[in-house]
Design an enzyme around this catalytic site. Structure first.
Site, PDB file in Angstrom:
ATOM      1  N   SER A  89      40.123  45.081  50.346  1.00 23.39           N
ATOM      2  CA  SER A  89      39.807  43.689  50.675  1.00 23.39           C
ATOM      3  C   SER A  89      38.893  43.602  51.886  1.00 23.39           C
ATOM      4  O   SER A  89      37.925  42.825  51.896  1.00 23.39           O
ATOM      5  CB  SER A  89      41.093  42.906  50.932  1.00 23.39           C
ATOM      6  OG  SER A  89      41.904  42.874  49.783  1.00 23.39           O
TER       7      SER A  89
ATOM      8  N   ARG B 215      34.723  42.562  51.886  1.00 23.86           N
ATOM      9  CA  ARG B 215      34.287  41.448  52.727  1.00 23.86           C
ATOM     10  C   ARG B 215      33.247  41.903  53.745  1.00 23.86           C
ATOM     11  O   ARG B 215      32.244  41.211  53.984  1.00 23.86           O
ATOM     12  CB  ARG B 215      35.495  40.808  53.425  1.00 23.86           C
ATOM     13  CG  ARG B 215      36.332  39.916  52.509  1.00 23.86           C
ATOM     14  CD  ARG B 215      37.706  39.625  53.105  1.00 23.86           C
ATOM     15  NE  ARG B 215      38.440  38.635  52.325  1.00 23.86           N
ATOM     16  CZ  ARG B 215      39.059  38.874  51.180  1.00 23.86           C
ATOM     17  NH1 ARG B 215      39.025  40.103  50.664  1.00 23.86           N
ATOM     18  NH2 ARG B 215      39.705  37.922  50.535  1.00 23.86           N
TER      19      ARG B 215
ATOM     20  N   SER C  68      43.072  32.776  45.644  1.00 26.91           N
ATOM     21  CA  SER C  68      42.498  32.525  46.964  1.00 26.91           C
ATOM     22  C   SER C  68      41.055  32.994  47.035  1.00 26.91           C
ATOM     23  O   SER C  68      40.283  32.531  47.891  1.00 26.91           O
ATOM     24  CB  SER C  68      43.316  33.243  48.032  1.00 26.91           C
ATOM     25  OG  SER C  68      43.211  34.657  47.894  1.00 26.91           O
ATOM     26  N   GLN C  69      40.661  33.900  46.140  1.00 27.14           N
ATOM     27  CA  GLN C  69      39.285  34.403  46.156  1.00 27.14           C
ATOM     28  C   GLN C  69      38.268  33.308  45.856  1.00 27.14           C
ATOM     29  O   GLN C  69      37.103  33.428  46.250  1.00 27.14           O
ATOM     30  CB  GLN C  69      39.126  35.556  45.165  1.00 27.14           C
ATOM     31  CG  GLN C  69      39.830  36.827  45.597  1.00 27.14           C
ATOM     32  CD  GLN C  69      39.645  37.973  44.620  1.00 27.14           C
ATOM     33  OE1 GLN C  69      39.000  37.831  43.577  1.00 27.14           O
ATOM     34  NE2 GLN C  69      40.224  39.120  44.927  1.00 27.14           N
TER      35      GLN C  69
ATOM     36  N   GLU D 253      50.250  40.474  45.373  1.00 24.47           N
ATOM     37  CA  GLU D 253      49.847  41.817  44.976  1.00 24.47           C
ATOM     38  C   GLU D 253      50.948  42.858  45.223  1.00 24.47           C
ATOM     39  O   GLU D 253      50.904  43.952  44.663  1.00 24.47           O
ATOM     40  CB  GLU D 253      48.575  42.231  45.724  1.00 24.47           C
ATOM     41  CG  GLU D 253      48.749  42.393  47.213  1.00 24.47           C
ATOM     42  CD  GLU D 253      47.415  42.442  47.946  1.00 24.47           C
ATOM     43  OE1 GLU D 253      47.232  43.367  48.742  1.00 24.47           O
ATOM     44  OE2 GLU D 253      46.570  41.561  47.710  1.00 24.47           O
TER      45      GLU D 253
ATOM     46  N   ARG E   8      50.830  40.193  35.095  1.00 18.12           N
ATOM     47  CA  ARG E   8      51.727  41.157  35.731  1.00 18.12           C
ATOM     48  C   ARG E   8      53.201  40.812  35.529  1.00 18.12           C
ATOM     49  O   ARG E   8      54.036  41.724  35.487  1.00 18.12           O
ATOM     50  CB  ARG E   8      51.398  41.276  37.224  1.00 18.12           C
ATOM     51  CG  ARG E   8      50.131  42.081  37.482  1.00 18.12           C
ATOM     52  CD  ARG E   8      49.768  42.165  38.940  1.00 18.12           C
ATOM     53  NE  ARG E   8      48.655  43.110  39.132  1.00 18.12           N
ATOM     54  CZ  ARG E   8      47.982  43.251  40.274  1.00 18.12           C
ATOM     55  NH1 ARG E   8      48.298  42.508  41.320  1.00 18.12           N
ATOM     56  NH2 ARG E   8      47.000  44.126  40.361  1.00 18.12           N
TER      57      ARG E   8
ATOM     58  N   LYS F 280      41.150  52.516  41.334  1.00 14.37           N
ATOM     59  CA  LYS F 280      40.599  51.223  41.741  1.00 14.37           C
ATOM     60  C   LYS F 280      40.676  51.046  43.252  1.00 14.37           C
ATOM     61  O   LYS F 280      39.761  50.496  43.874  1.00 14.37           O
ATOM     62  CB  LYS F 280      41.368  50.105  41.028  1.00 14.37           C
ATOM     63  CG  LYS F 280      40.924  48.689  41.371  1.00 14.37           C
ATOM     64  CD  LYS F 280      41.780  47.688  40.612  1.00 14.37           C
ATOM     65  CE  LYS F 280      41.462  46.254  40.991  1.00 14.37           C
ATOM     66  NZ  LYS F 280      40.153  45.803  40.472  1.00 14.37           N
TER      67      LYS F 280
END
Length: 430
Positions: free
Chosen positions: A29, A33, A168-169, A317, A348, A414
């Site tokens: 994250s 950014r 939130s992204q 998450e 999920r 990932k």
């Protein structure tokens, strides 16, 4: 020498207390950014300890395709801003940050920028970001992958209203680019509460480090309005913190085995959602110490790990790893507030109910969470749905249950390259 990685992969069983030091890769994250802001800053900068994973490399390639240059050849990545004046094709892979953070940058381009990704990404929501760009006068073709953004070299900016309850992204994506818009940007959220607010806090913090003026809700106030003032974005070098969410499976080893795991470099203060692991695992019976050079977690006597009643809305998450631990706990658990994780790499909640239940867990799926009760688990195949967090859940269960095999454990690349051999080496002596 690391064990060979097969598919499905026999998850190593841990039968003795584990005592280990685990150095984590950098935060995905924070890496992505920092890369975004470096690509539109006033000059070159360096992202130190950048996470080298599929998601972050996809971000680096996307920014390079737009016109900046990201040199990923070393441990520290140099980013040189460039002119966004050409057509480009962006591969999002399975990276939500690429699919959502890059379109507001592509709007600043003087070309047509096309986006696509792995098949599953076509099911992940991006519509609120694209609709907001349309409201700002940016031509957009499509409402989900594949889509295109037709830039004119500038964006007028202003106020947009959107529903960010899905991710939130959606908010972070527009905030990151907003200082480059002529009138900046004001985002007004209209809908159910926004999940994963620590990630927006992370975005606000890093923008301010770059000298960007940001208005954000005060702690405890309704999270409904954010504003970025137009202006320059200073070139700032960043050193990326360890990815605290990636600590979850390793801390789980200590929690289950009655051992101790130390994570060097755990920050004293951070916006990362993974920092909530300290509180959650303490509630489950673990002992947690945050010291000047990291964090040490010691698990309770094996078999005595307590269940958990927790609202994970802001830290969704963490749900797969926490749910796996709860399936192995000695008392019931209730995890709520995470209906939004149905739109993550996979649904999920349904996936966890199916896979944990398939191994004998007593689990009930609810619209916004899971209930788990003590049960005797058994071996079997744990599917991951190309989701790295699901793979973490699988190896956690496998550490406590004989005969668990994890399908496509390589999906952990990932956010953690070579996770499986690292996990195998770590657990070999326990």
């Amino acid at each position: 020498m690391s064990a060979a990685i097969s598919d499905p992969w026999p998850a190593p069983r841990v039968k003795e207390p584990l005592d280990a030091v685990v150095r984590l890769p950098g935060s995905k994250s924070l890496t992505n950014r920092a890369l975004v802001l470096a690509a539109i800053a006033e000059g070159p900068s360096v992202v130190r300890r950048a996470l080298r994973s599929r998601d972050s490399l996809l971000m680096a390639r996307a920014l390079t395709a737009l016109g900046s240059t990201v040199d990923t050849s070393g441990d520290d990545w140099t980013v040189t801003p460039g002119e966004f004046v050409r057509d480009a094709e962006i591969d999002c892979g399975l990276a939500g940050t690429v699919m959502r953070f890059v379109p507001p940058l592509a709007a600043l381009s003087a070309g047509t920028v096309s986006f696509d990704g792995d098949p599953h990404m076509r099911n992940r929501p991006v519509g609120p970001v694209l609709s907001a760009l349309g409201d700002l006068g940016v031509p957009v073709t499509g409402t989900a992958l594949p889509f295109s953004v037709v830039g004119t070299g500038q964006v007028r900016g202003g106020t947009v209203v959107l529903d960010a309850s899905g991710s939130s992204q959606f908010v972070s994506a527009l905030l990151l680019a907003g200082a480059r818009y002529e009138r900046g940007i004001e985002i007004r959220h209209n809908g159910p509460s926004v999940p994963s607010l620590p990630h927006i806090d992370m975005t606000v913090s890093i923008l301010r480090e770059h000298g960007v003026e940001v208005e954000a809700p005060e702690p405890g106030a309704p999270a409904t309005r954010w504003r970025v003032v137009p202006g320059p974005i200073a070139a700032v070098d960043h050193t990326i913190e360890p990815d605290l969410s990636n600590a979850a499976p390793f801390l789980a080893l200590a929690a289950l085995s009655g051992g101790s795991v130390t994570v060097p470099g755990w920050p004293q203060h951070t916006d990362q959602p993974g920092d909530r692991l300290r509180d959650l695992l303490t509630e489950m019976g673990c002992t947690v110490q945050l010291h000047h050079d990291g964090l040490t977690l010691t698990g309770p006597t094996p078999g005595t790990l307590r269940g958990l009643d927790a609202d994970l809305h802001d830290v969704g998450e963490l749900t797969p790893a926490v749910a796996a631990l709860c399936a192995l706990a000695s008392t019931p658990s209730r995890l709520t507030g995470v209906g939004h994780i149905r739109a993550h790499e996979t649904d999920r909640l349904s996936a966890l109910a199916a896979e944990l239940g398939g191994l004998g867990a007593d689990v009930t799926e609810h619209p916004d969470g899971l209930e788990l009760r003590p049960a005797s688990l058994h071996g079997g195949l744990f599917h991951t749905y190309a989701d790295h967090r699901m793979a973490h859940a699988g190896v956690i269960v496998g550490a406590a249950v004989d005969g668990v095999e994890v399908e496509n454990v390589a999906t952990t690349s990932k956010t953690f390259p070579d996770f499986a051999p690292f996990w195998a080496d770590l657990t070999r002596t326990a």
